[in-house]
Write an enzyme that holds these catalytic residues in place. Structure first.
Site, PDB file in Angstrom:
ATOM      1  N   GLU A   1      -7.147   0.718  31.170  1.00 51.36           N
ATOM      2  CA  GLU A   1      -6.512   1.898  30.561  1.00 51.36           C
ATOM      3  C   GLU A   1      -7.456   2.787  29.767  1.00 51.36           C
ATOM      4  O   GLU A   1      -7.100   3.912  29.426  1.00 51.36           O
ATOM      5  CB  GLU A   1      -5.334   1.478  29.683  1.00 51.36           C
ATOM      6  CG  GLU A   1      -5.773   0.843  28.391  1.00 51.36           C
ATOM      7  CD  GLU A   1      -4.898   1.257  27.210  1.00 51.36           C
ATOM      8  OE1 GLU A   1      -3.865   1.895  27.416  1.00 51.36           O
ATOM      9  OE2 GLU A   1      -5.292   0.944  26.081  1.00 51.36           O
ATOM     10  N   ASN A   2      -8.662   2.278  29.457  1.00 48.88           N
ATOM     11  CA  ASN A   2      -9.647   3.094  28.738  1.00 48.88           C
ATOM     12  C   ASN A   2     -10.879   3.384  29.587  1.00 48.88           C
ATOM     13  O   ASN A   2     -11.927   3.775  29.055  1.00 48.88           O
ATOM     14  CB  ASN A   2     -10.113   2.389  27.460  1.00 48.88           C
ATOM     15  CG  ASN A   2      -8.987   2.099  26.485  1.00 48.88           C
ATOM     16  OD1 ASN A   2      -8.718   0.947  26.162  1.00 48.88           O
ATOM     17  ND2 ASN A   2      -8.321   3.138  26.029  1.00 48.88           N
TER      18      ASN A   2
ATOM     19  N   ASN B   1      -0.904   1.778  26.737  1.00 52.69           N
ATOM     20  CA  ASN B   1      -0.404   3.071  26.239  1.00 52.69           C
ATOM     21  C   ASN B   1      -1.188   4.267  26.776  1.00 52.69           C
ATOM     22  O   ASN B   1      -0.654   5.366  26.882  1.00 52.69           O
ATOM     23  CB  ASN B   1      -0.408   3.085  24.715  1.00 52.69           C
ATOM     24  CG  ASN B   1      -1.735   2.692  24.127  1.00 52.69           C
ATOM     25  OD1 ASN B   1      -2.282   1.639  24.477  1.00 52.69           O
ATOM     26  ND2 ASN B   1      -2.279   3.494  23.248  1.00 52.69           N
ATOM     27  N   HIS B   2      -2.475   4.077  27.116  1.00 52.60           N
ATOM     28  CA  HIS B   2      -3.280   5.198  27.613  1.00 52.60           C
ATOM     29  C   HIS B   2      -3.095   5.478  29.105  1.00 52.60           C
ATOM     30  O   HIS B   2      -3.744   6.374  29.641  1.00 52.60           O
ATOM     31  CB  HIS B   2      -4.767   4.959  27.329  1.00 52.60           C
ATOM     32  CG  HIS B   2      -5.136   5.215  25.898  1.00 52.60           C
ATOM     33  ND1 HIS B   2      -5.111   6.472  25.342  1.00 52.60           N
ATOM     34  CD2 HIS B   2      -5.520   4.375  24.907  1.00 52.60           C
ATOM     35  CE1 HIS B   2      -5.471   6.400  24.065  1.00 52.60           C
ATOM     36  NE2 HIS B   2      -5.709   5.140  23.771  1.00 52.60           N
TER      37      HIS B   2
HETATM   38 FE   FE2 Z   1      -4.227   0.494  24.318  1.00 49.69          FE
END
Ligand code: FE2
Length: 258
Positions: free
Chosen positions: A39-40, A67-68
């Protein structure tokens, strides 16, 4: 069977570490299933279809997120298109993607990969514990190897999830805080547990971002545009030996590559 999970791949530093070390890790440990949190992986914020494909071509079998996952617009339709990527299950149902996927490991064993996000000190979402119950209801009884990436901020919420799922999944591994925790253990019911896997990315920063920029943000309380740190790259992952007949974890070992 041996399952390798690679913690939050952060920006190009993280992606390069995966490309550099994954073949050796897979060969040395006889890894049959490689999962990574991506996600990052796009500059620290989100993941793109191109980057996901690049990680698959490096030998990663499935990707989890957090969340990303929504940061890059073109990834939304990829979530529906690609059967090897997850997003946290407890976001609203009408968003793209899924929080439970089934993948075939290299030894032919079918494994379930679950992705759930915490809601303490994060975006308020549906209850992660009830989301876990409902995902488990969707897994056929003969799928014994079950891995959960629990993407959460709060240590207690993560520890509680470990106990909630003990004996019902093979592993509960935390992501999101980017700092590896030294609490790897096999819970009494046979679930491998670690509060946070740690980040695969630049440690010469603040959880992946340039430390000067993060300090400026803390010292001034002004909005500051963060950039990925460049130095101090380390790969952090966990290697889990799972009995594919019972789904119980036999061992959990942290894996680190500078
Ligand atoms: Fe995160």
């Amino acid at each position: 069977m041996n399952l390798l999970f690679i913690g939050d791949i952060y920006a190009s530093t993280g992606r390069n570490l995966v490309a550099q070390h994954l073949p050796e890790l897979q060969a040395r440990h006889g890894v049959q299933l490689t999962i990574a949190n991506a996600e990052n992986s796009a500059g620290g914020f989100g993941v793109t279809p191109q980057i996901a494909d690049e990680l698959f071509s490096c030998g990663v079998d499935a990707l989890t997120t957090g969340n990303h996952v929504w940061d890059k617009r073109d990834f939304h339709e990829y979530l529906d298109r690609c059967p090897r990527v997850t997003r946290p299950a407890n976001y609203p149902n009408d968003l793209p993607g899924r929080g439970l996927i089934f993948v075939q490991a290299r030894n032919g064993v079918r494994a379930a990969i679950l992705n759930i996000q915490g809601r303490a000190m994060m975006t308020p979402l549906d209850c992660p514990f009830r989301a876990a119950n409902s995902l488990l209801d969707q897994i056929p009884a003969d799928v014994k190897v079950r891995f959960l990436d629990f993407h959460a901020e709060l240590t207690s919420e993560k520890v509680a999830m470990g106990w909630h799922l003990d004996g019902r999944v093979s592993a509960v591994i935390g992501t999101h805080t980017h700092v590896p925790t030294a609490d790897s253990r096999i819970l009494p019911g046979g679930t491998a547990y670690q509060t946070d896997c740690g980040m695969t990315g630049p440690y010469d920063g603040v959880i992946g971002a340039e430390k000067e920029l993060v300090l400026k943000k803390f010292l001034t309380s002004l909005p500051v545009r963060l950039e990925a740190a460049k130095r101090g790259g380390e790969l952090h992952g966990v290697l889990i030996d799972v009995d594919e007949y019972s789904g119980r974890a036999r061992s959990l070992e942290r894996v680190v590559r500078p």
